[in-house]
Design an enzyme around this catalytic site. Structure first.
Site, PDB file in Angstrom:
ATOM      1  N   TYR A 218      -2.459  -0.043  11.000  1.00 43.29           N
ATOM      2  CA  TYR A 218      -2.283  -1.116   9.623  1.00 43.29           C
ATOM      3  C   TYR A 218      -1.000  -1.045   9.474  1.00 43.29           C
ATOM      4  CZ  TYR A 218      -3.268  -1.858   4.837  1.00 43.29           C
ATOM      5  OH  TYR A 218      -3.325  -1.952   3.864  1.00 43.29           O
TER       6      TYR A 218
ATOM      7  N   LYS B 177       2.276  -3.409   7.293  1.00 49.38           N
ATOM      8  CA  LYS B 177       2.448  -3.463   5.690  1.00 49.38           C
ATOM      9  C   LYS B 177       4.247  -2.573   5.774  1.00 49.38           C
ATOM     10  CE  LYS B 177       0.663  -4.381   3.107  1.00 49.38           C
ATOM     11  NZ  LYS B 177      -0.479  -5.998   2.304  1.00 49.38           N
TER      12      LYS B 177
ATOM     13  N   THR C  32       0.995  -0.925   0.439  1.00 51.88           N
ATOM     14  CA  THR C  32       0.073   0.285  -0.636  1.00 51.88           C
ATOM     15  C   THR C  32       1.331   0.958   0.060  1.00 51.88           C
ATOM     16  OG1 THR C  32      -1.780   0.998   1.206  1.00 51.88           O
ATOM     17  CG2 THR C  32       0.275  -0.655   2.382  1.00 51.88           C
ATOM     18  N   ASP C  33       0.170   2.321  -0.313  1.00 52.49           N
ATOM     19  CA  ASP C  33       1.023   3.187  -0.187  1.00 52.49           C
ATOM     20  C   ASP C  33       1.204   4.052   0.978  1.00 52.49           C
ATOM     21  OD1 ASP C  33      -1.972   4.229   0.050  1.00 52.49           O
ATOM     22  OD2 ASP C  33      -2.020   5.924  -1.981  1.00 52.49           O
ATOM     23  N   GLU C  34      -0.150   3.654   1.686  1.00 55.74           N
ATOM     24  CA  GLU C  34      -0.222   3.945   3.370  1.00 55.74           C
ATOM     25  C   GLU C  34       1.389   3.941   4.009  1.00 55.74           C
ATOM     26  OE1 GLU C  34      -3.000   3.743   5.321  1.00 55.74           O
ATOM     27  OE2 GLU C  34      -4.673   2.556   4.070  1.00 55.74           O
TER      28      GLU C  34
END
Ligand code: NAD
Ligand code: TYD
Length: 358
Positions: free
Chosen positions: A159, A163, A133-135
């Site tokens: 989260y 990741k 993810t970009d997060e």
């Protein structure tokens, strides 16, 4: 040849499996733990299809993964399996560490053992593609350039931290052991089979049910949105042509503030399914307490995947969001099924007194 998809009963994974089998006949083994976020009905049209083998199980179950890899002589693993909802990670981070960090570690180890035993030719073409993810990059100031692959990791939620950890493990398994890995870091997806705990399907669902449309804080947080089938095509392209050890950012070139996303959904619903009283759905918008640690802005620079692999999204937000609303209107049975039971408990806890998070 066979690919192993983990988490293929979830939102993106099930779209990927369906799309993969539309595009060709290479079989898919689908390993999924069947958590609350999964739905085997997404794959109902594959019942009896010999190209799809479903295995209920955990990516952290090394013996199971080893036997699946050997039995099907898997030539690539695509790791979608994860706990994926930021708000749930705030309310209870343990499952995120267990699956996203420990589970990815165990999966990498099982895959490494299998890959080491392959003959030289098979080892060279084998791939482990990690869907991320970009997060992991954290939050961007308003006018800062979008995240490219060199952007430093600054995850802010349980989260995104889990990741980010998994991305680092994948990177290390390449650097240390030579495992041929690929990592994709994608922005927010939307489209069919999206579980209505996430913003877009939640707003569609609540709007039709006459419930408040909860917007966190001032609603000016910005996300980049990508139609899920564009994400699937990017993953296929990276699997086919990506360079082992590389990471590719995937996005829709489409930054939008949450409140604008919600207004867009309301306007499409006003047109396609007007409220019986004639009032606009926007009247249901309700600003609620912000998410703790809420990242203000994500933006993806998807230039590398375009330059090196020739991938660009096909859908614009305007075309993708219309398809999505139309899909939800045509699949109210699916929504009814997934919003019964445990979903209700989550919504009651999460939005009690208009207070998201803990
Ligand atoms: P999802 O929550 O809809 O689905 C996850 C699936 O993984 C579920 O079917 C679940 O049962 C399965 N799963 C969970 N733990 C497992 C385990 N230990 N072993 C085997 N299966 C397990 O998630 P999603 O939105 O489809 O996301 C898929 C992947 O893409 C995730 O890795 C996520 O981090 C990443 N991603 C998602 C988005 C997004 O906008 N949804 C954007 C970028 C990246
Ligand atoms: P979400 O779909 O949970 O994805 P993520 O947190 O992974 O980006 O949320 C998208 C954005 O919408 C995020 O900024 C949080 C916000 N949001 C709301 O304003 N209200 C809601 O009820 C939800 C679920 C999210």
């Amino acid at each position: 040849m066979t690919i192993l998809v983990t988490g293929g009963a979830g939102f993106i994974g099930s779209n990927f499996v369906l799309d993969w089998l539309v595009g060709g006949d290479e079989p898919v083994v689908n390993l999924d733990k069947l958590t609350y976020a999964s739905n085997l009905n997404n794959l109902a049209c594959l019942q009896g299809d010999p190209r799809h083998h479903f295995v209920a199980g955990d990516i952290g179950d090394s013996a199971l993964v080893a036997s699946v890899l050997r039995k099907h002589r898997v030539r690539a693993v695509l790791n979608f399996a994860a706990e994926s909802h930021v708000d749930r990670s705030i309310a209870g981070p343990a499952a995120f560490i267990e699956t996203n960090v420990v589970g990815t570690f165990r999966l990498l180890e099982a895959v490494r053992a299998y890959w080491s035993d392959l003959d030289e030719g098979e080892r060279a073409v084998f791939r482990f593609l990690h869907v991320s993810t970009d997060e992991v990059y954290g939050s961007l100031p308003p006018y800062a350039p979008a995240f490219d692959e060199q952007h430093r990791y600054e995850p802010n939620s349980p989260y995104s931290a889990s990741k980010a950890s998994s991305d680092h493990l994948v990177r290390a398994w390449h650097h240390t052991y030579g495992l041929p890995v690929l990592t994709t870091n994608c922005s927010n997806n939307y489209g069919p089979f999206h579980f209505p705990e996430k913003l877009i399907p939640l707003v569609i669902h609540n709007a039709l049910a006459g419930k408040p449309l909860p917007v966190y804080g001032d609603g000016r947080q910005v996300r980049d949105w990508l139609y899920v089938l564009d994400h699937c095509s990017a993953i296929r392209r990276v699997l086919e042509a990506g360079k082992p050890g590389e990471t590719y950012n995937v996005g829709g070139w489409n930054e939008m503030a949450n409140i604008d996303v919600v207004h867009t959904l309301c306007a499409i619903l006003d047109e396609l399914r007007p409220r019986p009283d004639g009032a606009p759905y926007a009247a249901q918008i309700s600003f609620v307490k912000d998410r703790p640690g809420h990242d203000r802005r994500y933006a993806i620079d998807a230039g590398k995947i375009e330059r090196e692999l020739g991938w660009r999204p096909v859908e614009t937000f305007e075309t993708g969001i219309r398809k999505t609303v139309a899909w939800y209107l045509a699949h109210q049975d699916w929504v009814r099924e997934v919003t019964s039971g445990a979903y209700r408990d989550w919504v009651a806890q999460q939005y009690a007194g208009g207070r998201p998070g803990i």
